[in-house]
Scaffold this active site. Structure first.
Site, PDB file in Angstrom:
ATOM      1  N   GLY A 265    -108.564 -26.757-120.595  1.00 10.89           N
ATOM      2  CA  GLY A 265    -108.592 -27.567-119.381  1.00 10.89           C
ATOM      3  C   GLY A 265    -107.315 -28.362-119.333  1.00 10.89           C
ATOM      4  O   GLY A 265    -106.524 -28.361-120.269  1.00 10.89           O
ATOM      5  N   SER A 266    -107.088 -29.043-118.231  1.00  8.43           N
ATOM      6  CA  SER A 266    -105.883 -29.862-118.115  1.00  8.43           C
ATOM      7  C   SER A 266    -106.047 -30.794-116.927  1.00  8.43           C
ATOM      8  O   SER A 266    -106.814 -30.520-115.999  1.00  8.43           O
ATOM      9  CB  SER A 266    -104.631 -28.997-117.906  1.00  8.43           C
ATOM     10  OG  SER A 266    -104.436 -28.110-118.978  1.00  8.43           O
ATOM     11  N   ASN A 267    -105.302 -31.889-116.953  1.00  2.92           N
ATOM     12  CA  ASN A 267    -105.195 -32.784-115.807  1.00  2.92           C
ATOM     13  C   ASN A 267    -103.738 -32.859-115.383  1.00  2.92           C
ATOM     14  O   ASN A 267    -102.837 -32.863-116.231  1.00  2.92           O
ATOM     15  CB  ASN A 267    -105.672 -34.194-116.156  1.00  2.92           C
ATOM     16  CG  ASN A 267    -107.151 -34.249-116.485  1.00  2.92           C
ATOM     17  OD1 ASN A 267    -107.953 -33.526-115.905  1.00  2.92           O
ATOM     18  ND2 ASN A 267    -107.512 -35.113-117.420  1.00  2.92           N
ATOM     19  N   ASN A 533    -108.309 -28.184-112.969  1.00  2.65           N
ATOM     20  CA  ASN A 533    -108.898 -26.877-113.251  1.00  2.65           C
ATOM     21  C   ASN A 533    -109.942 -26.418-112.256  1.00  2.65           C
ATOM     22  O   ASN A 533    -110.570 -25.385-112.481  1.00  2.65           O
ATOM     23  CB  ASN A 533    -109.475 -26.796-114.675  1.00  2.65           C
ATOM     24  CG  ASN A 533    -108.467 -27.192-115.714  1.00  2.65           C
ATOM     25  OD1 ASN A 533    -108.618 -28.209-116.368  1.00  2.65           O
ATOM     26  ND2 ASN A 533    -107.419 -26.405-115.870  1.00  2.65           N
ATOM     27  N   ARG A 567    -114.886 -33.927-113.891  1.00  3.84           N
ATOM     28  CA  ARG A 567    -113.556 -34.369-114.301  1.00  3.84           C
ATOM     29  C   ARG A 567    -112.596 -34.352-113.125  1.00  3.84           C
ATOM     30  O   ARG A 567    -111.764 -35.255-112.977  1.00  3.84           O
ATOM     31  CB  ARG A 567    -113.043 -33.486-115.455  1.00  3.84           C
ATOM     32  CG  ARG A 567    -111.657 -33.842-115.934  1.00  3.84           C
ATOM     33  CD  ARG A 567    -111.354 -33.201-117.294  1.00  3.84           C
ATOM     34  NE  ARG A 567    -111.595 -31.772-117.280  1.00  3.84           N
ATOM     35  CZ  ARG A 567    -110.691 -30.855-116.936  1.00  3.84           C
ATOM     36  NH1 ARG A 567    -109.483 -31.235-116.552  1.00  3.84           N
ATOM     37  NH2 ARG A 567    -110.985 -29.562-116.973  1.00  3.84           N
TER      38      ARG A 567
END
Length: 819
Positions: A265-267, A533, A567
């Protein structure tokens, strides 16, 4: 040859790889070779000294500088020397991990560790060689990589690429081999004198990059591809034919969801001139990646003066800055929801008893094949060979999954069509990104090269422009084709391989069979863009992206108009709430958002749940009610009640029909929300069970999160903040390796890894960040755990980019490498 004095990372002075062949001061015509002075006849002869021998120019020459936390700054006059210095420095920190991962890409794990074992497991936070995208024993892993990767096609692909990309890879191989020669017998304990630590070739680097390209396609279906191969010594057998409408494609959805829900995952958040304090762009990048596997990041600053100057992180031996910044622009990536493959159902020509001839528009086409052999270590130390033959149509590799109905029958077979299988454009793409001077140039590079395998790109530049683009390699399947009779089974992305009009489309703006990024989802804005994501649809909460009329983008890019992950929602919600308090934001605001540690599920649930909890007047619930009432609803080190809520919510999230306000496509950030009255009772029962679990483990209901969530390195435990992410709505996602025990949650498996916040001033980038798990996998290294405390304390060290900042770093040290 060239005389070089090298200052090693440990401060030891050592003569270079091969020292001067000519005279050293005070030694007349003496010759120095290696580390020994071969004096020979060095006395005075009474004759005039021979004229100096012209010294050949070194093939490689790089300066490697280290600053605080072991950040490596590599400077060279060309890309070949840049790769050389980069590989040497990377090996200083991670030689065992890289050598182990090379075995995977080469298909040689079984030769050294045996065929029945899985890939090397992580030990004591050191490293693990297991791929995060497939879970196979060594034998199957070896067969997959040897059978699926084709060195000849990779070589041909790189032959059409740029000189810079090829030089970078060639230099990297040479620099790694130089390190192995310099440190023979002196490697870290995990691999010192191991037979599997060997020099590498340029083709090995092709395999390293090919493995990375397959993360969201071939590797996802590696077991099915191996099962589609045949034993060349065994008689041909067929499975039963299954009607298309009887196939079970659910495994495809489950594996794709797993990429972001359980593994990656990533932001990313880019702020433009309309909202920034000084009108310049600001970027927050926070990829959530493994802490122990071969996909670890490593901090580097790579410079070829006048051509390329980028700082950030490389990924698992990829010799380029993949997430980072230069003087004028910063960028990051998030794993995209796009599908990077399709399948095809082939109609077989039943006249061929081998089942390896398929029909295309009624014309017989013979499959191609690839014979591979895997050597496997036996208990007595001997090697045993095993062979398989892999088959390919023009679309891709044969795959078999019998329990889903995907069999190889006399009349049909299924293949995986993977546009990343021979994607040799990765290095060229990241060189282009790192060379861009603004958002427009970065976007032009994405459109030209089309090399990103499975990630979105988010960027911000000094002029205050921001970019979101899914320029990843996506099969060219239009909406029209997707809804036509070419699509035989949409959940399996299965096209009719018997008809050429059902093949992938062709665009003049992209490699054959791939959608041109200009025709995919992207936007350039002066306010903000973000991604965590979910699909491109929610890139800006004020302007949802639906694609061109009337049908939008290809469905392969992901679904729109659906409920977003928590998220994603907290990322946009906390940013919009910040904007409601202040009209413009700065880099400090983005840093605070990165580690705000709000648990959004608690914000959505507790307003209804806690009054009901107290009103229940249940002695078994009172302690839990009080603990959650006093909790700050965050996952900070001092947050009391976070452990209880996590154990509660991990079960409660599975309740269906729990939200009072349903999801609305018009308000994806704030819906769904509120607890339905009918769900209160089941939630209280789950809360009681969670409280009883903590009591059995002697964990206080209001225990500090920092006392029960930590990473231990070399016997030292460091408390870790952050929550799970998609499940509970924490922007700062941390996935622990263990379930809750009396000692808490132990050691991080994956999550927030490299974090950067970047903006710009007149002099260049203003960058802060950290690599949470540190530069090295070697427990003996000073950079094995030195950034854990930085993260734990929410510090944001400045990242030295300008030459004067590098030289003034208190831990500045430099090395010159020549060969």
């Amino acid at each position: 040859m060239i005389a070089v004095l090298t200052l090693l990372a440990n401060g030891e002075a050592k003569m270079g790889y091969i020292l001067s062949r000519g005279a050293l001061p005070g030694l007349g015509g003496c010759v120095a070779v290696g580390m020994a002075l071969v004096l020979g006849a060095c006395g005075k002869s009474g004759r005039d000294p021979a004229p100096p021998v012209p010294q050949p120019k070194p093939q490689f020459h790089a300066e490697v500088t280290r600053t605080s936390f072991g950040i490596a700054h590599i400077r060279a006059d060309n890309f070949k020397s840049l790769g050389y210095g980069l590989a040497y420095a990377y090996a200083q920190d991670n030689v065992c991990m890289f050598a182990d991962s090379l075995l995977t890409a080469r298909g040689e794990r079984s030769r050294f560790f045996g065929g029945d074992l899985p890939a090397t497991a992580a030990k004591n936070g050191e490293y693990g060689a297991a791929s995060d995208f497939m879970d196979l024993k060594n034998e199957d892993s070896d067969f997959f990589f040897k059978g699926y990767l084709d060195p000849e096609q990779l070589r041909a692909g790189y032959a059409t690429g740029s000189r810079e990309a090829n030089d970078l890879l060639a230099g990297y191989a040479a620099g790694y081999n130089r390190y192995l020669k310099d440190y023979a017998g002196k490697l870290p304990a995990a691999c010192n004198n191991a037979a599997w630590v060997r020099p590498i070739s340029l083709e090995d680097m092709y395999l390293v990059l090919a493995e990375k390209a397959l993360h969201a396609s071939g590797q996802v279906f590696a077991k099915e591809i191996v099962d589609g191969a045949r034993d060349p010594q065994a008689p041909v057998t067929f499975g039963p034919s299954t009607q298309v409408d009887k196939l079970n494609p659910s495994f495809v959805r489950e594996r794709l969801a797993k990429l972001t829900a359980e593994q990656l995952g990533s932001n990313a958040l880019g702020v433009g001139k309309d909202l920034s304090l000084d009108g310049r762009g600001i970027l927050l990048g926070s990829p959530h990646y493994p802490w122990t596997s071969t996909d670890r990041f490593w901090q580097a600053h790579l410079t070829v003066p006048g051509r390329y100057d980028a700082m950030g992180v490389i990924l698992g031996g990829i010799p380029a800055v993949v997430i980072g910044f230069n003087r004028d622009i910063a960028w990051t990536h998030t794993v995209t929801t796009a599908a990077h493959f399709t399948t095809f159902r082939l109609a077989l020509d039943t006249r061929d008893s081998s089942g390896t001839t398929y029909l295309a528009d009624g014309i017989p086409q013979k499959m191609t094949s690839r014979d591979v052999r895997v050597e496997m270590l036996q208990p007595d130390g001997s090697l045993r060979s095993k062979s398989k033959t892999f088959y390919f149509s023009k679309h891709g590799a044969v795959m078999v999954k019998a329990d889903a109905g995907l069999t190889w029958s006399p009349s049909s077979v299924y293949v995986l069509a993977d546009p990343n299988r021979n994607n040799t454009r990765l290095i060229e793409q990241w060189i282009g990104i790192g060379s861009a001077r603004n958002v427009a140039e970065l976007k032009a590079s994405l459109d030209k090269t089309v090399g990103l395998p499975w990630v979105n790109t988010i960027a911000a530049d000094r002029d205050g422009q921001t970019l979101y683009a899914d320029a990843s390699v996506v099969p060219n399947v239009s909406v029209e084709k997707f809804v036509s009779d070419c699509m035989m089974l949409a959940p399996l992305l299965m096209l009719n391989g018997a008809r050429s009009d059902c093949d992938w489309g062709v665009s003049q703006q992209a490699p054959a069979g791939i959608i041109a990024p200009a025709n995919g989802p992207w936007m350039v804005r002066a306010d903000y863009v973000g991604n965590s994501n979910d699909s491109y649809w929610l890139t800006n909460a004020r302007s949802l992206m639906t694609g061109p009329a009337p049908y939008g983008f290809s469905p392969l890019y992901g679904r729109v108009g659906i409920e977003q992950k928590m998220r994603t929602r907290i990322g946009f919600k906390q940013f919009e709430e910040t904007l409601a308090r202040k009209a413009r934001v700065g880099i400090d605001d983005l840093q605070q958002l990165a580690f705000a540690n709000r648990v959004h599920a608690a914000e959505l649930v507790l307003p209804e749940l806690l009054p009901a909890c107290h009103a229940a007047n249940d002695a078994a619930l009172n302690g839990a009610c009080n603990a959650l009432s006093g909790w700050d609803r965050r996952a900070d080190l001092d947050s009391r009640g976070a452990v209880l809520f996590r154990e509660f919510w991990n079960q409660a999230v599975q309740l269906t029909d729990k939200w009072d306000v349903p999801f609305s496509p018009q308000d994806p950030v704030n819906t769904p929300r509120g607890v339905k009255p009918a769900a209160i009772g089941p939630m209280l029962s789950i809360l009681k069970g969670a409280a009883q679990k903590l009591a059995r483990l002697n964990v206080p209901l209001d225990g500090r999160l920092g006392d029960y969530q930590g990473e231990t390195r070399n016997g030292v435990r460091v408390p870790i903040h952050g929550a799970i992410g998609d499940i509970d709505g924490s922007y700062n996602s941390i996935h622990m390796r263990s379930e809750l025990t009396s000692q808490g949650y132990r050691d991080v498996e994956w999550g927030t890894s490299y974090v950067q916040a970047v903006t710009f001033d007149d002099a260049g980038p203003v960058a802060r960040g950290m690599l949470l798990y540190g530069q090295s996998v070697d427990p003996a290294s000073p950079h094995y755990a030195d950034q854990l405390a930085v993260y734990s304390q929410k510090q944001w060290p400045a990242l030295p980019f300008a030459a004067e900042k590098i030289r003034s770093d208190p831990n500045y040290r430099t090395t010159t490498l020549s060969e």
